[in-house]
Motif scaffolding. Structure first.
Motif, PDB file in Angstrom:
ATOM      1  N   TRP A  55     107.206  49.524 -17.873  1.00 41.10           N
ATOM      2  CA  TRP A  55     107.364  50.883 -17.346  1.00 41.10           C
ATOM      3  C   TRP A  55     107.649  50.652 -15.881  1.00 41.10           C
ATOM      4  N   VAL A  56     108.413  51.662 -15.496  1.00 43.32           N
ATOM      5  CA  VAL A  56     108.840  51.775 -13.999  1.00 43.32           C
ATOM      6  C   VAL A  56     108.446  53.180 -13.426  1.00 43.32           C
ATOM      7  N   ALA A  57     107.849  53.370 -12.486  1.00 44.21           N
ATOM      8  CA  ALA A  57     107.637  54.898 -11.892  1.00 44.21           C
ATOM      9  C   ALA A  57     107.990  54.886 -10.866  1.00 44.21           C
ATOM     10  N   GLU A  58     108.690  56.144 -10.334  1.00 42.65           N
ATOM     11  CA  GLU A  58     109.380  56.646  -9.125  1.00 42.65           C
ATOM     12  C   GLU A  58     109.099  58.021  -8.907  1.00 42.65           C
ATOM     13  N   HIS A  59     109.496  58.219  -7.590  1.00 44.21           N
ATOM     14  CA  HIS A  59     108.854  59.847  -7.144  1.00 44.21           C
ATOM     15  C   HIS A  59     110.071  60.134  -6.516  1.00 44.21           C
ATOM     16  N   ILE A  60     110.706  61.164  -6.731  1.00 45.76           N
ATOM     17  CA  ILE A  60     111.686  61.762  -5.661  1.00 45.76           C
ATOM     18  C   ILE A  60     111.621  63.305  -5.396  1.00 45.76           C
ATOM     19  N   THR A  61     112.023  63.502  -4.261  1.00 49.27           N
ATOM     20  CA  THR A  61     112.124  64.856  -3.733  1.00 49.27           C
ATOM     21  C   THR A  61     113.261  65.365  -2.963  1.00 49.27           C
ATOM     22  N   PRO A  62     113.379  66.651  -2.693  1.00 51.43           N
ATOM     23  CA  PRO A  62     114.532  67.016  -1.781  1.00 51.43           C
ATOM     24  C   PRO A  62     114.793  66.244  -0.624  1.00 51.43           C
ATOM     25  N   ALA A  63     113.730  66.043  -0.113  1.00 52.90           N
ATOM     26  CA  ALA A  63     113.638  65.313   1.402  1.00 52.90           C
ATOM     27  C   ALA A  63     114.185  63.665   1.137  1.00 52.90           C
ATOM     28  N   SER A  64     113.803  63.183   0.045  1.00 55.87           N
ATOM     29  CA  SER A  64     114.323  61.717  -0.309  1.00 55.87           C
ATOM     30  C   SER A  64     115.329  61.594  -0.588  1.00 55.87           C
ATOM     31  N   GLY A  94      92.169  28.569 -18.458  1.00 57.51           N
ATOM     32  CA  GLY A  94      93.189  29.664 -18.127  1.00 57.51           C
ATOM     33  C   GLY A  94      92.988  31.109 -18.945  1.00 57.51           C
ATOM     34  N   PHE A  95      93.443  32.035 -18.470  1.00 53.00           N
ATOM     35  CA  PHE A  95      93.254  33.531 -19.019  1.00 53.00           C
ATOM     36  C   PHE A  95      94.555  33.555 -20.002  1.00 53.00           C
ATOM     37  N   PRO A  96      94.487  33.774 -21.359  1.00 49.26           N
ATOM     38  CA  PRO A  96      95.851  33.664 -22.088  1.00 49.26           C
ATOM     39  C   PRO A  96      96.637  34.761 -22.038  1.00 49.26           C
ATOM     40  N   GLY A  97      96.001  36.293 -21.572  1.00 51.21           N
ATOM     41  CA  GLY A  97      96.569  37.326 -21.223  1.00 51.21           C
ATOM     42  C   GLY A  97      96.455  38.538 -22.352  1.00 51.21           C
ATOM     43  N   PRO A  98      97.243  39.459 -22.541  1.00 51.49           N
ATOM     44  CA  PRO A  98      98.349  39.570 -21.943  1.00 51.49           C
ATOM     45  C   PRO A  98      98.235  40.028 -20.202  1.00 51.49           C
ATOM     46  N   VAL A  99      99.233  39.581 -19.544  1.00 48.62           N
ATOM     47  CA  VAL A  99      99.171  39.863 -18.042  1.00 48.62           C
ATOM     48  C   VAL A  99     100.490  40.814 -17.808  1.00 48.62           C
ATOM     49  N   SER A 100     100.106  41.945 -17.295  1.00 46.91           N
ATOM     50  CA  SER A 100     101.351  42.696 -16.741  1.00 46.91           C
ATOM     51  C   SER A 100     101.541  42.852 -15.282  1.00 46.91           C
ATOM     52  N   ASP A 101     102.579  42.160 -14.808  1.00 47.38           N
ATOM     53  CA  ASP A 101     102.710  41.898 -13.444  1.00 47.38           C
ATOM     54  C   ASP A 101     103.033  43.189 -12.883  1.00 47.38           C
ATOM     55  N   LEU A 102     101.956  43.705 -12.061  1.00 51.26           N
ATOM     56  CA  LEU A 102     102.064  45.025 -11.246  1.00 51.26           C
ATOM     57  C   LEU A 102     102.828  44.766 -10.176  1.00 51.26           C
ATOM     58  N   ARG A 103     103.989  45.685  -9.772  1.00 49.92           N
ATOM     59  CA  ARG A 103     104.620  45.578  -8.652  1.00 49.92           C
ATOM     60  C   ARG A 103     104.678  46.816  -7.887  1.00 49.92           C
ATOM     61  N   ALA A 104     104.347  46.823  -6.710  1.00 43.82           N
ATOM     62  CA  ALA A 104     104.302  48.042  -5.773  1.00 43.82           C
ATOM     63  C   ALA A 104     105.378  48.012  -4.759  1.00 43.82           C
ATOM     64  N   ALA A 105     106.697  48.397  -4.974  1.00 41.75           N
ATOM     65  CA  ALA A 105     107.682  48.441  -3.872  1.00 41.75           C
ATOM     66  C   ALA A 105     107.781  49.818  -3.157  1.00 41.75           C
ATOM     67  N   SER A 106     108.671  49.658  -2.261  1.00 37.73           N
ATOM     68  CA  SER A 106     108.768  51.035  -1.307  1.00 37.73           C
ATOM     69  C   SER A 106     109.155  51.986  -2.314  1.00 37.73           C
ATOM     70  N   SER A 107     110.181  51.913  -3.153  1.00 41.61           N
ATOM     71  CA  SER A 107     110.776  52.926  -3.888  1.00 41.61           C
ATOM     72  C   SER A 107     110.136  53.067  -5.270  1.00 41.61           C
ATOM     73  N   LEU A 108     109.435  51.923  -5.867  1.00 36.12           N
ATOM     74  CA  LEU A 108     108.780  51.971  -7.460  1.00 36.12           C
ATOM     75  C   LEU A 108     107.693  51.322  -7.516  1.00 36.12           C
ATOM     76  N   THR A 109     107.101  51.602  -8.550  1.00 38.19           N
ATOM     77  CA  THR A 109     106.092  50.796  -9.066  1.00 38.19           C
ATOM     78  C   THR A 109     106.102  50.617 -10.307  1.00 38.19           C
ATOM     79  N   SER A 110     105.732  49.176 -10.876  1.00 36.02           N
ATOM     80  CA  SER A 110     106.132  48.723 -12.180  1.00 36.02           C
ATOM     81  C   SER A 110     105.126  48.008 -12.583  1.00 36.02           C
ATOM     82  N   ALA A 111     105.325  47.866 -14.113  1.00 35.81           N
ATOM     83  CA  ALA A 111     104.403  46.766 -14.809  1.00 35.81           C
ATOM     84  C   ALA A 111     105.508  45.905 -15.648  1.00 35.81           C
TER      85      ALA A 111
END
Length: 348
Positions: free
Chosen positions: A108-117, A81-98
Protein backbone atom coordinates in the motif's frame (compact mmCIF):
# COMPACT_ATOMS: atom_id res chain seq x y z
CA UNK A 1 -23.71 -5.55 -3.43
CA UNK A 2 -22.41 -5.75 -7.03
CA UNK A 3 -21.27 -8.92 -8.75
CA UNK A 4 -17.76 -7.48 -8.77
CA UNK A 5 -17.84 -7.00 -5.01
CA UNK A 6 -19.03 -10.56 -4.55
CA UNK A 7 -16.16 -11.76 -6.72
CA UNK A 8 -13.67 -9.91 -4.53
CA UNK A 9 -15.13 -11.34 -1.35
CA UNK A 10 -15.49 -14.85 -2.74
CA UNK A 11 -12.03 -14.74 -4.28
CA UNK A 12 -10.44 -13.63 -1.09
CA UNK A 13 -12.25 -16.38 0.82
CA UNK A 14 -11.03 -18.96 -1.69
CA UNK A 15 -7.47 -17.82 -1.12
CA UNK A 16 -7.64 -18.62 2.59
CA UNK A 17 -6.14 -22.01 3.37
CA UNK A 18 -7.31 -24.46 5.99
CA UNK A 19 -6.26 -23.75 9.56
CA UNK A 20 -3.24 -25.64 10.89
CA UNK A 21 -3.97 -28.11 13.71
CA UNK A 22 -1.71 -28.22 16.75
CA UNK A 23 -0.70 -31.66 18.02
CA UNK A 24 -0.25 -32.35 21.72
CA UNK A 25 3.20 -33.67 22.41
CA UNK A 26 3.17 -36.20 25.28
CA UNK A 27 6.30 -37.57 26.89
CA UNK A 28 6.37 -40.83 28.76
CA UNK A 29 9.07 -41.21 31.34
CA UNK A 30 12.05 -43.20 29.97
CA UNK A 31 12.96 -46.37 31.72
CA UNK A 32 16.28 -46.02 33.48
CA UNK A 33 18.52 -48.07 35.59
CA UNK A 34 17.29 -47.94 39.19
CA UNK A 35 19.47 -48.75 42.13
CA UNK A 36 17.50 -50.93 44.55
CA UNK A 37 18.35 -52.80 47.67
CA UNK A 38 18.07 -56.54 48.13
CA UNK A 39 18.31 -58.48 51.37
CA UNK A 40 20.76 -61.35 51.44
CA UNK A 41 20.66 -64.34 53.58
CA UNK A 42 22.79 -62.69 56.25
CA UNK A 43 20.23 -59.95 56.76
CA UNK A 44 22.47 -57.17 55.43
CA UNK A 45 21.55 -55.03 52.53
CA UNK A 46 23.52 -54.90 49.35
CA UNK A 47 22.98 -52.61 46.38
CA UNK A 48 22.04 -54.15 43.09
CA UNK A 49 21.03 -52.79 39.68
CA UNK A 50 18.01 -53.85 37.70
CA UNK A 51 16.76 -52.68 34.29
CA UNK A 52 13.22 -53.68 35.08
CA UNK A 53 12.60 -51.29 37.93
CA UNK A 54 9.58 -49.08 37.25
CA UNK A 55 10.07 -45.36 36.59
CA UNK A 56 8.94 -42.79 39.10
CA UNK A 57 5.29 -41.93 39.11
CA UNK A 58 4.50 -40.04 35.87
CA UNK A 59 4.12 -36.28 36.16
CA UNK A 60 0.77 -34.98 35.03
CA UNK A 61 1.30 -32.77 31.97
CA UNK A 62 -1.42 -30.40 33.21
CA UNK A 63 0.01 -30.06 36.70
CA UNK A 64 0.41 -26.27 37.21
CA UNK A 65 3.04 -26.76 39.89
CA UNK A 66 5.45 -28.48 37.54
CA UNK A 67 6.89 -26.33 34.73
CA UNK A 68 6.81 -27.99 31.34
CA UNK A 69 10.20 -28.33 29.72
CA UNK A 70 9.67 -28.54 25.94
CA UNK A 71 12.10 -30.85 24.14
CA UNK A 72 12.54 -28.42 21.23
CA UNK A 73 13.22 -24.71 20.59
CA UNK A 74 11.68 -23.67 17.24
CA UNK A 75 12.57 -20.00 17.77
CA UNK A 76 16.24 -20.92 17.78
CA UNK A 77 16.19 -20.44 14.02
CA UNK A 78 16.17 -16.67 14.68
CA UNK A 79 19.91 -16.89 15.44
CA UNK A 80 20.40 -17.24 11.68
CA UNK A 81 17.93 -14.52 10.70
CA UNK A 82 14.24 -13.65 10.95
CA UNK A 83 12.40 -15.26 8.00
CA UNK A 84 9.74 -12.56 7.81
CA UNK A 85 7.55 -11.53 6.18
CA UNK A 86 9.07 -8.06 6.24
CA UNK A 87 7.24 -5.01 4.93
CA UNK A 88 9.80 -2.32 4.22
CA UNK A 89 8.20 0.85 5.60
CA UNK A 90 9.09 3.98 3.67
CA UNK A 91 8.33 7.45 5.01
CA UNK A 92 9.04 10.03 2.31
CA UNK A 93 7.99 13.66 2.14
CA UNK A 94 5.05 12.95 -0.17
CA UNK A 95 4.05 9.43 0.84
CA UNK A 96 4.25 6.58 3.30
CA UNK A 97 4.36 3.02 2.01
CA UNK A 98 4.92 -0.63 2.85
CA UNK A 99 6.73 -2.81 0.32
CA UNK A 100 5.97 -6.44 -0.60
CA UNK A 101 9.33 -8.14 -1.09
CA UNK A 102 7.87 -11.27 -2.68
CA UNK A 103 6.00 -9.47 -5.46
CA UNK A 104 8.38 -6.46 -5.71
CA UNK A 105 5.38 -4.14 -5.50
CA UNK A 106 4.05 -2.03 -2.65
CA UNK A 107 1.42 -3.52 -0.33
CA UNK A 108 0.00 0.00 0.00
CA UNK A 109 1.01 3.63 -0.48
CA UNK A 110 -0.64 6.44 1.51
CA UNK A 111 -0.77 10.12 0.60
CA UNK A 112 -2.41 13.32 1.84
CA UNK A 113 -3.59 16.13 -0.42
CA UNK A 114 -5.11 19.49 0.47
CA UNK A 115 -6.13 22.58 -1.48
CA UNK A 116 -2.91 24.26 -0.32
CA UNK A 117 -0.65 21.37 -1.36
CA UNK A 118 -2.14 21.37 -4.86
CA UNK A 119 -1.79 25.13 -5.32
CA UNK A 120 1.98 25.12 -4.78
CA UNK A 121 3.86 24.50 -8.02
CA UNK A 122 7.51 24.10 -7.02
CA UNK A 123 8.10 20.66 -8.52
CA UNK A 124 8.62 19.85 -12.19
CA UNK A 125 8.44 16.25 -13.35
CA UNK A 126 10.93 17.03 -16.14
CA UNK A 127 13.56 17.04 -13.38
CA UNK A 128 12.43 13.74 -11.83
CA UNK A 129 13.77 10.33 -12.85
CA UNK A 130 12.65 6.78 -12.20
CA UNK A 131 15.01 5.09 -9.76
CA UNK A 132 15.38 1.88 -7.80
CA UNK A 133 14.71 2.16 -4.08
CA UNK A 134 18.08 1.75 -2.40
CA UNK A 135 16.49 1.29 1.02
CA UNK A 136 15.19 -2.14 -0.02
CA UNK A 137 17.71 -5.02 -0.10
CA UNK A 138 19.01 -5.50 -3.63
CA UNK A 139 17.72 -9.06 -3.98
CA UNK A 140 14.15 -7.97 -3.17
CA UNK A 141 13.80 -4.63 -4.95
CA UNK A 142 12.25 -3.94 -8.34
CA UNK A 143 14.80 -2.86 -10.94
CA UNK A 144 14.63 -0.56 -13.92
CA UNK A 145 15.62 -3.46 -16.16
CA UNK A 146 12.58 -5.42 -14.97
CA UNK A 147 10.32 -2.95 -16.76
CA UNK A 148 12.42 -2.67 -19.93
CA UNK A 149 10.49 -3.98 -22.94
CA UNK A 150 7.93 -5.52 -20.60
CA UNK A 151 4.96 -3.91 -22.32
CA UNK A 152 3.84 -2.30 -19.05
CA UNK A 153 4.09 1.24 -17.72
CA UNK A 154 5.82 2.04 -14.45
CA UNK A 155 2.55 3.02 -12.84
CA UNK A 156 2.68 5.54 -9.98
CA UNK A 157 0.60 4.60 -6.95
CA UNK A 158 0.94 8.13 -5.57
CA UNK A 159 0.80 10.35 -8.67
CA UNK A 160 3.57 12.84 -9.33
CA UNK A 161 0.89 15.48 -9.89
CA UNK A 162 -0.11 15.16 -6.22
CA UNK A 163 3.39 16.14 -5.08
CA UNK A 164 4.13 19.32 -7.02
CA UNK A 165 4.57 21.32 -3.81
CA UNK A 166 8.34 20.63 -3.85
CA UNK A 167 10.86 19.04 -6.17
CA UNK A 168 11.96 16.65 -3.45
CA UNK A 169 8.35 15.60 -2.87
CA UNK A 170 7.87 14.94 -6.56
CA UNK A 171 11.17 13.08 -6.86
CA UNK A 172 10.12 10.73 -4.05
CA UNK A 173 7.16 9.51 -6.11
CA UNK A 174 9.52 8.21 -8.82
CA UNK A 175 11.10 5.44 -6.72
CA UNK A 176 10.16 2.00 -8.04
CA UNK A 177 8.77 1.15 -4.59
CA UNK A 178 5.93 3.53 -5.57
CA UNK A 179 5.38 1.70 -8.87
CA UNK A 180 3.48 -1.29 -10.17
CA UNK A 181 3.31 -2.66 -13.72
CA UNK A 182 0.23 -1.11 -15.29
CA UNK A 183 -1.38 -1.43 -18.70
CA UNK A 184 -0.44 1.80 -20.48
CA UNK A 185 -2.84 2.81 -23.25
CA UNK A 186 -6.40 2.64 -22.04
CA UNK A 187 -5.54 2.45 -18.35
CA UNK A 188 -2.51 4.18 -16.81
CA UNK A 189 -2.50 6.93 -19.42
CA UNK A 190 -6.26 7.13 -19.63
CA UNK A 191 -8.92 5.91 -17.18
CA UNK A 192 -6.58 5.57 -14.18
CA UNK A 193 -5.27 9.07 -14.86
CA UNK A 194 -8.82 10.41 -14.97
CA UNK A 195 -9.50 8.66 -11.66
CA UNK A 196 -6.44 10.35 -10.11
CA UNK A 197 -7.76 13.67 -11.36
CA UNK A 198 -11.13 12.93 -9.75
CA UNK A 199 -9.37 12.42 -6.40
CA UNK A 200 -7.53 15.76 -6.70
CA UNK A 201 -10.78 17.55 -7.48
CA UNK A 202 -12.27 16.31 -4.23
CA UNK A 203 -10.27 19.10 -2.57
CA UNK A 204 -12.84 21.49 -4.06
CA UNK A 205 -15.24 20.22 -1.39
CA UNK A 206 -13.04 18.76 1.34
CA UNK A 207 -10.14 20.51 3.11
CA UNK A 208 -8.26 17.25 3.61
CA UNK A 209 -8.19 14.11 1.46
CA UNK A 210 -6.22 11.01 2.40
CA UNK A 211 -5.77 8.16 -0.07
CA UNK A 212 -4.37 4.64 0.18
CA UNK A 213 -3.56 2.96 -3.14
CA UNK A 214 -2.20 -0.45 -3.98
CA UNK A 215 -2.30 -3.61 -6.08
CA UNK A 216 -4.52 -6.67 -5.81
CA UNK A 217 -4.12 -10.20 -7.14
CA UNK A 218 -7.66 -11.46 -7.41
CA UNK A 219 -8.91 -14.90 -8.38
CA UNK A 220 -11.19 -15.59 -11.28
CA UNK A 221 -13.42 -18.54 -11.97
CA UNK A 222 -12.12 -20.77 -14.71
CA UNK A 223 -13.88 -23.20 -17.04
CA UNK A 224 -13.84 -26.00 -14.48
CA UNK A 225 -15.72 -23.81 -12.02
CA UNK A 226 -12.76 -23.42 -9.66
CA UNK A 227 -11.30 -20.07 -8.56
CA UNK A 228 -7.62 -19.50 -9.26
CA UNK A 229 -5.17 -16.60 -8.94
CA UNK A 230 -3.08 -16.08 -12.04
CA UNK A 231 -0.81 -13.13 -12.82
CA UNK A 232 2.11 -12.37 -15.09
CA UNK A 233 5.62 -11.79 -13.76
CA UNK A 234 8.07 -9.50 -15.56
CA UNK A 235 11.82 -8.99 -15.28
CA UNK A 236 15.13 -10.73 -15.95
CA UNK A 237 14.84 -13.12 -14.18
CA UNK A 238 11.10 -12.75 -13.59
CA UNK A 239 10.81 -10.64 -10.46
CA UNK A 240 7.93 -8.18 -10.51
CA UNK A 241 4.33 -9.41 -10.30
CA UNK A 242 1.75 -7.78 -12.57
CA UNK A 243 -1.34 -7.00 -10.47
CA UNK A 244 -4.72 -8.08 -11.76
CA UNK A 245 -6.41 -5.07 -10.13
CA UNK A 246 -5.73 -1.84 -8.24
CA UNK A 247 -7.59 -0.28 -5.35
CA UNK A 248 -7.97 3.18 -3.90
CA UNK A 249 -9.47 3.84 -0.47
CA UNK A 250 -10.35 7.51 -0.04
CA UNK A 251 -10.89 9.35 3.24
CA UNK A 252 -12.40 12.79 2.51
CA UNK A 253 -12.27 14.66 5.83
CA UNK A 254 -14.42 17.63 6.85
CA UNK A 255 -11.46 19.20 8.67
CA UNK A 256 -13.03 19.09 12.14
CA UNK A 257 -11.52 17.27 15.10
CA UNK A 258 -13.42 14.02 15.37
CA UNK A 259 -15.52 15.11 12.39
CA UNK A 260 -17.18 13.25 9.57
CA UNK A 261 -15.22 11.27 7.00
CA UNK A 262 -16.62 10.50 3.56
CA UNK A 263 -15.28 7.05 2.80
CA UNK A 264 -14.97 5.58 -0.67
CA UNK A 265 -13.33 2.38 -1.92
CA UNK A 266 -12.78 1.47 -5.56
CA UNK A 267 -11.29 -1.53 -7.35
CA UNK A 268 -10.30 -1.26 -11.01
CA UNK A 269 -8.97 -4.02 -13.28
CA UNK A 270 -5.46 -3.61 -14.68
CA UNK A 271 -6.84 -3.53 -18.20
CA UNK A 272 -8.17 -1.20 -20.85
CA UNK A 273 -11.27 0.61 -19.57
CA UNK A 274 -13.53 2.65 -21.82
CA UNK A 275 -13.58 6.32 -20.88
CA UNK A 276 -17.38 6.31 -20.74
CA UNK A 277 -17.42 3.63 -18.05
CA UNK A 278 -19.05 5.10 -14.90
CA UNK A 279 -16.59 5.34 -12.01
CA UNK A 280 -19.31 4.29 -9.60
CA UNK A 281 -19.34 0.87 -11.29
CA UNK A 282 -16.00 0.25 -9.55
CA UNK A 283 -17.16 1.30 -6.09
CA UNK A 284 -17.03 -1.50 -3.49
CA UNK A 285 -17.41 -1.66 0.30
CA UNK A 286 -14.12 -0.93 2.04
CA UNK A 287 -14.52 -4.29 3.80
CA UNK A 288 -14.26 -6.03 0.42
CA UNK A 289 -10.90 -4.39 -0.23
CA UNK A 290 -9.72 -5.28 3.28
CA UNK A 291 -10.71 -8.89 2.81
CA UNK A 292 -9.08 -9.17 -0.61
CA UNK A 293 -5.85 -7.44 0.40
CA UNK A 294 -5.47 -8.68 3.96
CA UNK A 295 -5.11 -5.05 5.08
CA UNK A 296 -7.09 -2.97 7.58
CA UNK A 297 -7.95 0.53 6.42
CA UNK A 298 -10.73 1.84 8.63
CA UNK A 299 -10.80 -0.36 11.71
CA UNK A 300 -10.42 2.66 13.99
CA UNK A 301 -13.02 4.81 12.23
CA UNK A 302 -16.32 4.51 14.14
CA UNK A 303 -19.44 3.93 12.02
CA UNK A 304 -20.96 7.11 13.48
CA UNK A 305 -18.26 9.21 11.79
CA UNK A 306 -18.56 7.54 8.39
CA UNK A 307 -20.33 8.83 5.33
CA UNK A 308 -20.43 7.26 1.89
CA UNK A 309 -18.36 9.36 -0.50
CA UNK A 310 -20.51 8.67 -3.56
CA UNK A 311 -23.58 9.87 -1.67
CA UNK A 312 -21.83 13.16 -0.93
CA UNK A 313 -20.43 13.85 -4.41
CA UNK A 314 -21.10 12.47 -7.86
CA UNK A 315 -18.44 9.82 -8.48
CA UNK A 316 -17.58 10.26 -12.13
CA UNK A 317 -14.44 11.02 -14.08
CA UNK A 318 -13.64 14.03 -16.25
CA UNK A 319 -12.10 12.73 -19.46
CA UNK A 320 -9.15 14.62 -20.91
CA UNK A 321 -6.84 13.69 -23.70
CA UNK A 322 -3.54 12.37 -22.37
CA UNK A 323 -1.43 15.09 -24.01
CA UNK A 324 -3.63 17.82 -22.55
CA UNK A 325 -3.55 16.19 -19.11
CA UNK A 326 0.24 16.09 -19.20
CA UNK A 327 0.29 19.83 -19.86
CA UNK A 328 -2.27 20.94 -17.32
CA UNK A 329 -2.12 18.06 -14.77
CA UNK A 330 -5.15 19.52 -12.99
CA UNK A 331 -7.38 22.53 -12.64
CA UNK A 332 -6.43 24.41 -9.45
CA UNK A 333 -9.01 24.22 -6.65
CA UNK A 334 -11.04 27.35 -6.07
CA UNK A 335 -9.80 30.20 -3.92
CA UNK A 336 -11.81 30.90 -0.80
CA UNK A 337 -14.97 32.71 -1.82
CA UNK A 338 -14.38 31.99 -5.51
CA UNK A 339 -16.34 29.91 -7.99
CA UNK A 340 -15.63 26.17 -8.04
CA UNK A 341 -13.76 24.85 -11.07
CA UNK A 342 -15.55 23.06 -13.85
CA UNK A 343 -15.63 19.41 -12.82
CA UNK A 344 -17.40 16.22 -13.75
CA UNK A 345 -18.98 15.91 -10.32
CA UNK A 346 -21.06 18.10 -8.09
CA UNK A 347 -21.68 18.18 -4.39
CA UNK A 348 -24.93 16.48 -3.42
Amino acid sequence: MSKFTLAIVAGASAAVGAATTAAIYGLSGPRRQEETQTINTTGTTTPSTTRNAPAALPIRRDDPTVPAVPPVDPSGVFQYGFPGPVSDLRAASSLTSAFDRAKRNPHWVAEHITPASLLIRSGDRRHSYFAEDGTIPEKFRAKLTDYARSGYDRGHQVPAADAKWSQNAMDSTFALSNMCPQVGEGFNRDYWAHFEDFVRRLTSFYPSVRVVTGPLYLPKREADGKWRVSYEVIGHPPNVAVPTHFYKVIFAEDGKMGGQVSLGAFVLPNAVIANDKPLQDFEVPVEAVERASGLDFAGLLPPARRKRLCQEVSCSVLVKEYAERQRTMMTPPPQKGGMPPSTAFTQR
